[in-house]
Structures are given as C-alpha cells and as structure tokens.
Scaffold this motif. Structure first.
Motif, PDB file in Angstrom:
ATOM      1  N   GLN A 244       0.809  -1.211   0.000  1.00  0.00           N
ATOM      2  CA  GLN A 244       0.000   0.000   0.000  1.00  0.00           C
ATOM      3  C   GLN A 244       0.852   1.276   0.000  1.00  0.00           C
ATOM      4  O   GLN A 244       0.325   2.373  -0.016  1.00  0.00           O
ATOM      5  N   LEU A 245       2.176   1.111  -0.027  1.00  0.00           N
ATOM      6  CA  LEU A 245       3.028   2.279   0.185  1.00  0.00           C
ATOM      7  C   LEU A 245       3.792   2.684  -1.065  1.00  0.00           C
ATOM      8  O   LEU A 245       4.351   1.846  -1.772  1.00  0.00           O
ATOM      9  N   GLU A 246       3.807   3.987  -1.311  1.00  0.00           N
ATOM     10  CA  GLU A 246       4.602   4.565  -2.393  1.00  0.00           C
ATOM     11  C   GLU A 246       5.704   5.419  -1.772  1.00  0.00           C
ATOM     12  O   GLU A 246       5.422   6.387  -1.072  1.00  0.00           O
ATOM     13  N   VAL A 247       6.965   5.031  -2.020  1.00  0.00           N
ATOM     14  CA  VAL A 247       8.109   5.760  -1.456  1.00  0.00           C
ATOM     15  C   VAL A 247       8.951   6.294  -2.597  1.00  0.00           C
ATOM     16  O   VAL A 247       9.335   5.544  -3.502  1.00  0.00           O
ATOM     17  N   ASP A 248       9.222   7.604  -2.562  1.00  0.00           N
ATOM     18  CA  ASP A 248      10.062   8.209  -3.593  1.00  0.00           C
ATOM     19  C   ASP A 248      11.368   8.664  -2.959  1.00  0.00           C
ATOM     20  O   ASP A 248      11.376   9.527  -2.078  1.00  0.00           O
ATOM     21  N   LEU A 249      12.487   8.054  -3.406  1.00  0.00           N
ATOM     22  CA  LEU A 249      13.810   8.352  -2.847  1.00  0.00           C
ATOM     23  C   LEU A 249      14.748   8.951  -3.895  1.00  0.00           C
ATOM     24  O   LEU A 249      15.963   8.990  -3.697  1.00  0.00           O
ATOM     25  N   SER A 250      14.208   9.445  -4.987  1.00  0.00           N
ATOM     26  CA  SER A 250      15.053   9.919  -6.081  1.00  0.00           C
ATOM     27  C   SER A 250      15.809  11.198  -5.709  1.00  0.00           C
ATOM     28  O   SER A 250      15.428  11.938  -4.798  1.00  0.00           O
ATOM     29  N   ASN A 251      16.899  11.441  -6.432  1.00  0.00           N
ATOM     30  CA  ASN A 251      17.712  12.647  -6.251  1.00  0.00           C
ATOM     31  C   ASN A 251      18.243  12.807  -4.846  1.00  0.00           C
ATOM     32  O   ASN A 251      18.155  13.880  -4.248  1.00  0.00           O
ATOM     33  N   ASN A 252      18.773  11.711  -4.298  1.00  0.00           N
ATOM     34  CA  ASN A 252      19.487  11.791  -3.039  1.00  0.00           C
ATOM     35  C   ASN A 252      20.990  11.662  -3.335  1.00  0.00           C
ATOM     36  O   ASN A 252      21.407  11.652  -4.479  1.00  0.00           O
ATOM     37  N   ALA A 253      21.786  11.540  -2.262  1.00  0.00           N
ATOM     38  CA  ALA A 253      23.233  11.611  -2.440  1.00  0.00           C
ATOM     39  C   ALA A 253      23.873  10.287  -2.840  1.00  0.00           C
ATOM     40  O   ALA A 253      25.038  10.268  -3.223  1.00  0.00           O
TER      41      ALA A 253
END
Length: 221
Positions: A211-220
């Motif tokens: 049920q979860l949408e996680v956006d981790l883009s454009n990190n280090a």
C-alpha cells in the motif's frame, strides 16, 4: 480592512497588506484566506472568545517565524491549515513538561481535533515539529523545502491516521529505522532531493509494501 466577505462562508483577505488578523472576522466563516500579507504573529485566541466554524485556514506567504498551536481550542472543526511560504523556524504543538511539578501540565489533549491537512512547505524548520501525534485526525503533512536534517523515532509517534508525508527537498541525512513503523495507514512518503547516502531497506521492511509509495530519487547515493 479590504477583506472580501461573501456574507455566508468565504472570507478573502489575501493581498490586502494586513499585518494582523482583523478582530471583526465572522465566526461563521467556513474558509478564511489571509495569504500574501504581512502577518508576523497568529494567535488563535487573540480577542476571540467564541468558537470559529472555520474548516479551511490559509496563512501562506506571510512573515510568521514562530507559531504555537497549543492555544487553538476555538477551532474545533478546522480541517486544513496552510502555513506555506513563511519563515517558521519553531512550530509548537505540545507544551514541554516542566522539569519539576506534576505531569498534568504536560501535553495538551484534543489539539485541533478535526485537522486533516497540515502544510508547512517553504519555511525554516530544521526538525520535524514535536507533537504531531496530538493532531488525532491528521492524514497529510507537507514539510517540503525546509532544512530538516533527520527523522527521529518519535517524530510521527501516535499519528495513527497519517496517509501522506512529504519531506521533499530538505537536508535529511538520517532516518530512524522505525520512524514510520506504526503508521498502518501510510500510503505515500516523499523523500526526494535530500542528502540520504545509504538506501533504506530497514525502513521499507517495516512498512507495508503493498500500500506504500516511497520516492527516494535525487538523493546523495
């Protein structure tokens, strides 16, 4: 003031140059827009004894730097609070328990009991405001474009109704592995454009993938 009142539900005071909330605001208004002004201080109780029927309050794009919501007992049906585009560095939701004395002076009960959406984007926060769990109906919290550096274990404690957390464009380098563990209704976590250097499998493992949408883009990393 130059506020426009439709005589029934809508009070529009945006772009009027006011520096304080007018004292004669109708307590029957459902929506009040005070955006794009010079307001530096907002006190829920200032000069007002009765309860407001406000459901939507817009204080965006003002000059507010500190804000305490602990006195907001007269906004029992407020559902959305927009504080975007201010200079808020301190947002107080709970009252720190004194070092001495009984604990009954600690946290405030039933703070803004109907609030579903809290938006504090484009401000100067460097931590997640303490006491979000006191907002018992909170479903959405938007804190993008601040200076938040980490997410601690208790930051979202007791936020049982929370569905959407937006922490995009902060300075987050560290997230406690169990920060989101008990948020059973959580659907979206936006962590784009932060300073995370390692992937976060331990956080994701504690959440419901389905049920979860996680956006981790454009990190280090």
């Amino acid at each position: 003031s130059d506020c426009r009142w439709d005589g029934e539900f809508l009070l529009n005071c945006s772009f009027t140059g006011i520096s304080t909330i007018p004292e004669d605001v109708s307590q029957t208004a459902i929506t009040a827009d005070f955006s794009y002004n010079n307001i530096k201080t907002f006190l829920c109780t200032a000069g007002r004894n009765g309860k407001w029927m406000l459901k939507h309050l817009n204080l965006s794009n003002n000059l507010i730097s500190e804000l305490s919501l602990t006195t907001c007992r007269n906004l029992p049906v407020l559902e959305t609070l927009n504080l975007n585009g201010n200079a808020i560095h301190t947002l107080t939701l709970d009252i720190p328990t004194p070092a001495r004395g009984p604990k009954k002076y600690g946290k405030v009960d039933r703070l803004l009991p109907a609030l579903k959406v809290l938006s504090v984007e484009r401000n100067n926060l460097d931590t997640v405001p303490r006491g979000l769990g006191l907002l018992q109906s909170l479903q959405t919290v938007h804190m993008s474009s601040n200076g938040i550096r980490q997410v601690d274990l208790n930051d979202f404690q007791n936020c049982s109704q929370l569905k959407d957390i937006d922490l995009q464009n902060n300075k987050i380098t560290k997230i406690h592995p169990d920060a989101f563990r008990d948020l059973n209704k959580l659907q979206v976590v936006d962590l784009r454009e932060n300073a995370l250097t390692t992937p976060l499998p331990q956080i994701l493992l504690s959440l419901n993938f389905f049920q979860l949408e996680v956006d981790l883009s454009n990190n280090a990393w």
